[in-house]
Design an enzyme around this catalytic site. Sequence first.
Site, PDB file in Angstrom:
ATOM      1  N   LYS A 110     -22.075  47.166   6.044  1.00 53.71           N
ATOM      2  CA  LYS A 110     -21.184  46.008   6.022  1.00 53.71           C
ATOM      3  C   LYS A 110     -20.780  45.595   7.438  1.00 53.71           C
ATOM      4  O   LYS A 110     -20.911  44.436   7.814  1.00 53.71           O
ATOM      5  CB  LYS A 110     -19.963  46.309   5.164  1.00 53.71           C
ATOM      6  CG  LYS A 110     -20.350  46.681   3.723  1.00 53.71           C
ATOM      7  CD  LYS A 110     -19.177  47.115   2.897  1.00 53.71           C
ATOM      8  CE  LYS A 110     -19.608  47.698   1.562  1.00 53.71           C
ATOM      9  NZ  LYS A 110     -20.290  46.746   0.688  1.00 53.71           N
TER      10      LYS A 110
ATOM     11  N   ASP B  17     -11.634  55.698   2.210  1.00 53.14           N
ATOM     12  CA  ASP B  17     -12.917  55.012   2.158  1.00 53.14           C
ATOM     13  C   ASP B  17     -12.758  53.696   2.927  1.00 53.14           C
ATOM     14  O   ASP B  17     -12.108  52.768   2.462  1.00 53.14           O
ATOM     15  CB  ASP B  17     -13.305  54.743   0.707  1.00 53.14           C
ATOM     16  CG  ASP B  17     -14.628  53.996   0.569  1.00 53.14           C
ATOM     17  OD1 ASP B  17     -15.194  53.576   1.593  1.00 53.14           O
ATOM     18  OD2 ASP B  17     -15.077  53.810  -0.588  1.00 53.14           O
TER      19      ASP B  17
ATOM     20  N   TRP C  77     -14.111  50.422  -6.439  1.00 58.66           N
ATOM     21  CA  TRP C  77     -14.596  51.567  -5.676  1.00 58.66           C
ATOM     22  C   TRP C  77     -13.627  52.734  -5.736  1.00 58.66           C
ATOM     23  O   TRP C  77     -14.043  53.898  -5.723  1.00 58.66           O
ATOM     24  CB  TRP C  77     -14.911  51.155  -4.238  1.00 58.66           C
ATOM     25  CG  TRP C  77     -16.084  50.232  -4.223  1.00 58.66           C
ATOM     26  CD1 TRP C  77     -16.096  48.891  -3.952  1.00 58.66           C
ATOM     27  CD2 TRP C  77     -17.433  50.571  -4.593  1.00 58.66           C
ATOM     28  NE1 TRP C  77     -17.362  48.384  -4.113  1.00 58.66           N
ATOM     29  CE2 TRP C  77     -18.199  49.389  -4.501  1.00 58.66           C
ATOM     30  CE3 TRP C  77     -18.055  51.762  -4.975  1.00 58.66           C
ATOM     31  CZ2 TRP C  77     -19.573  49.363  -4.784  1.00 58.66           C
ATOM     32  CZ3 TRP C  77     -19.413  51.737  -5.262  1.00 58.66           C
ATOM     33  CH2 TRP C  77     -20.153  50.552  -5.167  1.00 58.66           C
TER      34      TRP C  77
END
Length: 359
Positions: free
Chosen positions: A196, A172, A102
């Site tokens: 999540k 992030d 990511w």
Amino acid sequence: MARIYNFSAGPSMLPEPVLQQAQQEMLDWRGSGMSVMEMSHRGPHFMAIAEQMKNDLIELLAVPANYRVLFLQAGASAQFAMIPQNILNGKTKACYVNTGAWSTAAIKEAGKYCEVQVAASGESTAFTTIPAYADWRVDPAAAYLHYTSNETIHGVEFNDIPDAGDLPLVCDMSSNILSRRVDIGHYGLIYAGAQKNMGPSGVTVVIVRDDLVGLEAKNTPAVFSYAQQAKADSMLNTPATYNWYLLGLTLQWLKGEGGVVAIEQRNIRKANKLYQAIDDSSLYRNPVDPACRSRMNVPFVLADATLDKAFLEQAEQQGLSTLAGHRSVGGMRASIYNAMPEAGVEALIEFMAEFERTH
């Protein structure tokens, strides 16, 4: 059919009480005579839902007063582009730390808007560790320093907050927000997809410091502008109303569980149990440096890869679902976010021990 233990990296399992409440309120939200998904986002019922959701998030994260809290669309991946569009502030460079898939995606997207300087990278170790801070090279002329606090694919997580010097620190937090205590005041901006630890997919939380709002490039579309979204209370366009509602229910559940402090202790216990089972085994192995193992995403491989298919099939039969590792790395991965009960982790450990005994 009984509910399974869903170890998916996202969308992930939701707390059962949240699903039950949503089921009870599906046709008639608290005497309104309609479902939340039918409500006008400008109507009093939904405005109350939105206000409660925002206030609960601010409370749970102890967000300081000089930050704006936004609920946006297009996923955390959209922020890979929106961040440089909004906070470069005329500068031409930004620093990024690469600790996995990511981070790599964020770097690639930001490169369309500025010169990306990779301050540190774990690529040489196949993203199994976090580069030592002493080796980071942060350019003081950059607009900001970006990192990913937890890599869902490689299972690497920061246990502290990096020092960005005078640069705004951007993070992030998609896969570990609300799973552990964090001092928001250290950051210029954090962002996280909801799917999540906060609810279903379709909502992205952005928490941005006031001094970084209103710096967007002139050609930034209005819906991508933090300033425009903040001015409109994240309703510049019609929001994902039902997803906001479910996010709000999840936050209320978390408060009822004792908040972030309590859930962090539960997450520590869950992760420690699973890593201990892996470390004590001769069949399973976790490749990540123990100093930065993720509490949220636990990748592991079997000593004999020909057993992978049998492992996954038998796990499914036991109600232990979605344990296959990401296609880019293979192996297995157990995502044990906030909603995963300790009983789910214990059931996985028992299955792993029995599978090892019989294979």
